[in-house]
Enzyme design. Structure first.
Site, PDB file in Angstrom:
ATOM      1  N   GLY A   1       0.705  -0.890  -0.066  1.00  0.00           N
ATOM      2  CA  GLY A   1      -0.117   0.188  -0.243  1.00  0.00           C
ATOM      3  C   GLY A   1       0.747   1.145  -0.030  1.00  0.00           C
ATOM      4  O   GLY A   1       0.391   2.343  -0.555  1.00  0.00           O
TER       5      GLY A   1
ATOM      6  N   ARG B   1      -5.092  -7.522   3.453  1.00  0.00           N
ATOM      7  CA  ARG B   1      -5.163  -8.971   3.843  1.00  0.00           C
ATOM      8  C   ARG B   1      -6.623  -9.482   2.336  1.00  0.00           C
ATOM      9  O   ARG B   1      -7.830  -8.670   2.955  1.00  0.00           O
ATOM     10  CB  ARG B   1      -5.347  -9.553   4.694  1.00  0.00           C
TER      11      ARG B   1
ATOM     12  N   SER C   1       1.140  -6.958  -8.930  1.00  0.00           N
ATOM     13  CA  SER C   1       2.595  -7.936  -9.169  1.00  0.00           C
ATOM     14  C   SER C   1       4.270  -7.766  -9.239  1.00  0.00           C
ATOM     15  O   SER C   1       4.078  -6.348  -9.791  1.00  0.00           O
ATOM     16  CB  SER C   1       2.895  -8.943  -9.965  1.00  0.00           C
TER      17      SER C   1
ATOM     18  N   GLY D   1       6.257  -7.124  -5.752  1.00  0.00           N
ATOM     19  CA  GLY D   1       6.230  -7.244  -4.381  1.00  0.00           C
ATOM     20  C   GLY D   1       6.931  -5.366  -4.352  1.00  0.00           C
ATOM     21  O   GLY D   1       6.210  -4.926  -5.254  1.00  0.00           O
TER      22      GLY D   1
ATOM     23  N   LYS E   1      -4.155 -12.948 -12.406  1.00  0.00           N
ATOM     24  CA  LYS E   1      -3.187 -12.762 -11.491  1.00  0.00           C
ATOM     25  C   LYS E   1      -2.992 -14.262 -10.942  1.00  0.00           C
ATOM     26  O   LYS E   1      -1.670 -14.618 -10.521  1.00  0.00           O
ATOM     27  CB  LYS E   1      -3.443 -11.456 -10.433  1.00  0.00           C
TER      28      LYS E   1
ATOM     29  N   HIS F   1      -1.048 -16.086 -12.528  1.00  0.00           N
ATOM     30  CA  HIS F   1       0.842 -15.767 -12.275  1.00  0.00           C
ATOM     31  C   HIS F   1       1.531 -15.907 -11.083  1.00  0.00           C
ATOM     32  O   HIS F   1       2.336 -16.690 -11.959  1.00  0.00           O
ATOM     33  CB  HIS F   1       0.405 -13.844 -12.571  1.00  0.00           C
ATOM     34  N   ASN F   2       1.084 -16.622 -11.067  1.00  0.00           N
ATOM     35  CA  ASN F   2       1.776 -16.589  -9.626  1.00  0.00           C
ATOM     36  C   ASN F   2       1.640 -18.493  -9.886  1.00  0.00           C
ATOM     37  O   ASN F   2       2.753 -19.259  -9.073  1.00  0.00           O
ATOM     38  CB  ASN F   2       0.796 -16.605  -8.119  1.00  0.00           C
TER      39      ASN F   2
ATOM     40  N   GLU G   1       4.608 -18.714 -11.605  1.00  0.00           N
ATOM     41  CA  GLU G   1       5.745 -17.613 -10.604  1.00  0.00           C
ATOM     42  C   GLU G   1       6.183 -19.062  -9.933  1.00  0.00           C
ATOM     43  O   GLU G   1       7.491 -19.933 -10.342  1.00  0.00           O
ATOM     44  CB  GLU G   1       4.869 -16.982 -10.077  1.00  0.00           C
TER      45      GLU G   1
ATOM     46  N   HIS H   1     -19.925 -49.083 -17.601  1.00  0.00           N
ATOM     47  CA  HIS H   1     -20.016 -46.761 -17.946  1.00  0.00           C
ATOM     48  C   HIS H   1     -19.996 -46.931 -19.661  1.00  0.00           C
ATOM     49  O   HIS H   1     -20.013 -45.623 -19.870  1.00  0.00           O
ATOM     50  CB  HIS H   1     -18.460 -46.198 -17.250  1.00  0.00           C
TER      51      HIS H   1
HETATM   52  C1  6PG Z   1       3.608 -10.845  -6.868  1.00  0.00           C
HETATM   53  C2  6PG Z   1       3.487 -12.318  -6.208  1.00  0.00           C
HETATM   54  C3  6PG Z   1       2.728 -12.114  -4.826  1.00  0.00           C
HETATM   55  C4  6PG Z   1       2.903 -13.988  -3.922  1.00  0.00           C
HETATM   56  C5  6PG Z   1       4.713 -13.580  -3.494  1.00  0.00           C
HETATM   57  C6  6PG Z   1       4.239 -15.523  -2.309  1.00  0.00           C
HETATM   58  O1  6PG Z   1       2.952 -11.290  -7.872  1.00  0.00           O
HETATM   59  O2  6PG Z   1       4.258 -10.222  -6.687  1.00  0.00           O
HETATM   60  O3  6PG Z   1       3.751 -13.340  -7.331  1.00  0.00           O
HETATM   61  O4  6PG Z   1       1.801 -12.285  -4.781  1.00  0.00           O
HETATM   62  O5  6PG Z   1       2.086 -13.546  -2.812  1.00  0.00           O
HETATM   63  O6  6PG Z   1       5.530 -14.379  -4.234  1.00  0.00           O
HETATM   64  O7  6PG Z   1       3.714 -16.126  -2.818  1.00  0.00           O
HETATM   65  P1  6PG Z   1       3.744 -17.255  -2.096  1.00  0.00           P
HETATM   66  O8  6PG Z   1       3.524 -17.287  -0.142  1.00  0.00           O
HETATM   67  O9  6PG Z   1       2.309 -18.184  -2.937  1.00  0.00           O
HETATM   68  O10 6PG Z   1       5.181 -18.300  -2.230  1.00  0.00           O
END
Ligand code: 6PG
Length: 482
Positions: free
Chosen positions: A14, A75, A128, A130, A183, A186-187, A190, A451
């Protein structure tokens, strides 16, 4: 002069988003449930800026220009609902609430619909990148009430990351929870990218017996190839980082991975939609397995695990590993885009996959050079059903195939667990096999449960049942697919 946008929630994301908006000339009204946080922020990082504080929701609402734009950086879950409930009586029709957290998309679907009835617009937006991304340019994935987008667009596109051609890594994703869905994927990706990198690290460390400095150099070199990405870059930094005693810090970190749930949701959605999202799901399971630390320690003792040394020319193996990683990464993205395609069809979101790749090109955790190629692939064919069929990616998959198979086979032979790299290869083998053994499976289903099955020599949709033993009846059960 009133504020352009309000932000609720002064935790890391934020605060940094507010400072970013301020840098771009927007007047931001900042609020937090605890008043001290507002003071700390105003007298700390926000000192000397145009940021205004608000100590109550009423004050926040009063200080905003109409239509009001209020972004929740709190949150995900009940906290979002509780702020919405408190805000709604204070707002006018046409005002906009934005949720910038990692919300599970069905919650966003529900909120968009519920607020629509009250004349309030709602946007659920993935953010996204961080802390640093939020401060200097995140990737932003907004979806929800389309009427709200023109009011939010200038702010979001100003503060978002930009590609090398100065395009904003932020665009309208689609209706309802489409932004949060994208998103979530995306995660999931990730999770997959991170798991693939850790598999390469374990192969180099345990199999090839490489030092951390050697591995760091490999990742630095890989970052100059098609693998160029933020996650490869930070991996090289991590491998080079020494603890106070001069030893690599990474080896002092407990090997149990945490997770907040977005990878798991991606896997659950894939199962619900019937999409074989194997790589991301394996990555989630790999985190689950890692958390069984005590059991693993006992089992290693019990099974007397052998050393997993990989013989042969190290440089040849490293290049094979690079190719295996790249090919697996293509499969992971291909599966992620398959999932988005299915979700788009099921929900009528009309997702633009080239735009999704563009939004992920900069600012976010999975940012990489590779995403430009994905965007090109969807520019050529917006309805591409499998990314690996695009000529650029198909070429890489074909060229990497032999190295990829060698790495996968070697990992199995010596006992280095590489669930994501090997399952990616298995997926491609299945996807490129016109006739799979599911005919036998159908026969088994019909044998024990009547089946029914379809026949290759009859039109699809015609179902048959065989009395396999001569003892059963000729009555088939009604058939359906979940
Ligand atoms: C982002 C990340 C973020 C995510 C963390 C932790 O796009 O900036 O995806 O949103 O919360 O990477 O994710 P985990 O705790 O599930 O590994």
């Amino acid at each position: 002069m009133k504020g352009d946008i309000g932000v609720i929630g002064l935790a890391v994301m934020g605060q940094n988003l507010i400072l970013n908006m301020n840098d771009h000339g927007y007047k931001v009204v900042a609020h937090n449930r605890t008043a001290e946080k507002v003071d700390e922020f105003l007298q700390g990082p926000a000192k000397g800026t145009n940021i205004i504080g608000a100590y109550s929701l009423q004050e926040l609402v009063d200080k905003l220009e109409s239509p009001r734009k209020i972004m929740l950086m709190v949150r995900a879950g009940d906290v979002v609902d509780s702020f919405i409930d408190k805000l709604v009586p204070l707002l006018d029709k046409g005002d906009i609430i934005i949720d910038g957290g990692n919300t599970n998309f069905p919650d966003t679907n529900r909120r968009v619909a519920a607020l629509k009835e009250k004349g309030i617009h709602f946007i659920g937006s993935g953010v996204s990148g961080g802390e640093e991304g939020a401060r200097f340019g995140p990737s932003i994935m907004p979806g929800g009430s389309p009427e709200a987008w023109p009011f939010v667009k200038p702010i979001f596109q100003a503060i978002s990351a930009k590609t090398e051609n100065n395009e904003p890594c932020c665009d309208w994703v689609g209706n309802d929870g489409a932004g949060h869905f994208v998103k979530m994927v995306h995660n999931g990706i990730e999770y997959g990218d991170m798991q693939l990198i850790t598999e390469a690290y374990q192969f180099m460390k345990d199999g090839l017996g490489m030092t951390h400095d050697e591995m760091q150099s490999v990742f630095i070199e890989w970052n100059k190839t098609e693998l160029n990405s933020y996650l490869v870059e930070i991996t090289s930094d991590i491998l080079g980082y020494k603890d106070t005693d001069g030893e690599p810090l990474v080896e002092k970190i407990l090997d149990t991975a945490g997770q907040k749930g977005t990878g798991k949701w991606t896997g659950i959605n894939a199962l619900d939609m019937g999409i074989p999202l194997t790589l991301i799901t394996e990555s989630v399971f790999a985190r689950c397995l890692s958390s069984l630390k005590d059991q693993r320690v006992e089992a290693e003792e019990l099974f007397g695990k052998k050393e997993s040394i990989v013989e042969g020319d190290k440089q040849v193996w490293i290049e094979a590993l690079r190719q295996a990683l790249l090919a697996s990464k293509i499969i992971s993205y291909a599966q992620g885009f398959m999932l988005m395609r299915e979700a788009s069809n099921e929900n009528g979101w009309d997702l633009n996959y080239g735009n999704v790749a563009l939004m992920w090109r900069g600012g976010c955790i999975i940012r990489s050079a590779f995403l430009s190629n994905i965007r090109d692939a969807y520019d050529i064919d917006p309805e591409l059903s499998f990314l690996g069929s695009d000529s650029y990616f198909k070429g890489i998959l074909e060229n990497s195939m032999s190295a990829w198979r060698k790495v996968a086979a070697k990992s199995m032979e010596v006992g280095i667990p590489m669930p994501s790299m090997t399952s990616a290869l298995t997926f491609l083998d299945g996807y490129t096999t016109a006739r799979l053994p599911a005919n036998l499976l159908q026969a088994q289903r019909d044998y024990f449960g009547a089946h029914t099955y379809e026949r290759v020599d009859k039109p699809k949709g015609e179902f048959f049942h065989t009395n396999w033993t001569g003892k059963g009846g000729d009555v088939s059960s009604t058939t359906y697919n979940s």
